[in-house]
Design a protein around this motif. Structure first.
Motif, PDB file in Angstrom:
ATOM      1  N   PRO A 144       0.766  -1.423   0.053  1.00  0.00           N
ATOM      2  CA  PRO A 144      -0.335   0.285   0.320  1.00  0.00           C
ATOM      3  C   PRO A 144       0.807   0.903   0.175  1.00  0.00           C
ATOM      4  O   PRO A 144       0.628   2.210  -0.999  1.00  0.00           O
ATOM      5  N   GLU A 147       2.031   2.424  -2.997  1.00  0.00           N
ATOM      6  CA  GLU A 147       0.910   2.490  -4.183  1.00  0.00           C
ATOM      7  C   GLU A 147       0.357   3.767  -3.958  1.00  0.00           C
ATOM      8  O   GLU A 147       0.708   4.615  -4.875  1.00  0.00           O
ATOM      9  N   LEU A 148       0.629   4.074  -2.893  1.00  0.00           N
ATOM     10  CA  LEU A 148       0.553   5.987  -2.076  1.00  0.00           C
ATOM     11  C   LEU A 148       1.546   6.573  -2.194  1.00  0.00           C
ATOM     12  O   LEU A 148       1.180   7.633  -3.564  1.00  0.00           O
TER      13      LEU A 148
END
Length: 174
Positions: A144, A147-148
């Motif tokens: 995550p 992705e951020l």
């Protein structure tokens, strides 16, 4: 009066029980010297001590260390693999040897103070190792975040591109 050698042996085994996070009680009957040497070498790579001892001494050491539930399995030829690090790696070594030679037979094993029947050794040996579990957790946490960072990076690229386009337009207009 117990012999000093036996008192020393029990004290050393009690220390192994105390220090081990897990241990595997095995029957080594039928193993030749070469096989035992290979087994010990493979276990040593996993930081495991493979100890052959008399059952009476093992029982005394286990009782002194507060280990319960293994007395019925301390009969016949017995050796114990004491594991301080990764019990799954130890289970894999023992299971692989079992598949190859059908020996040593695991009688019972203890992980985190819980006693498991020998039938569970195969399933336990198929679990991911500690390192694999840690890498899976790291990957799950990292994904995550990557992705951020990608989203933020994309946003700023568009913003910088728009600012550059605006600057170029002002140069040509002005």
């Amino acid at each position: 009066m117990p012999k000093p050698e036996k008192i020393t042996a029990v004290a050393e085994m009690k220390k192994l029980f105390d220090e081990a996070d897990s241990f595997f009680v095995t029957d080594y009957q039928g193993l030749n010297v070469a096989t035992v040497t290979t087994l010990r070498r493979n276990l040593r790579k996993q930081n495991v001590k493979f100890v052959v001892a008399k059952n009476t001494l093992l029982k005394l050491a286990a009782h002194q260390a507060g280990v319960e539930g293994i007395d019925p399995f301390l009969n016949g030829p017995t050796a114990i693999a004491f594991c301080e690090d990764d019990p799954v790696a130890t289970a894999k070594v023992l299971h692989d040897m079992f598949k190859e030679k059908e020996l040593p037979r695991t009688k019972v094993f203890v992980v985190a103070d819980k006693v498991y029947a020998a039938e569970n050794l195969k399933a336990f040996s198929e679990l991911p190792s500690r390192e694999q579990l840690l890498s899976q957790v790291a990957a799950a946490v990292e994904a995550p975040l990557v992705e951020l960072v990608g989203s933020i990076d994309g946003f700023f690229r568009k913003l910088v591109g728009s600012v550059d386009a605006l600057a170029d337009k002002r140069k040509t207009d002005g």
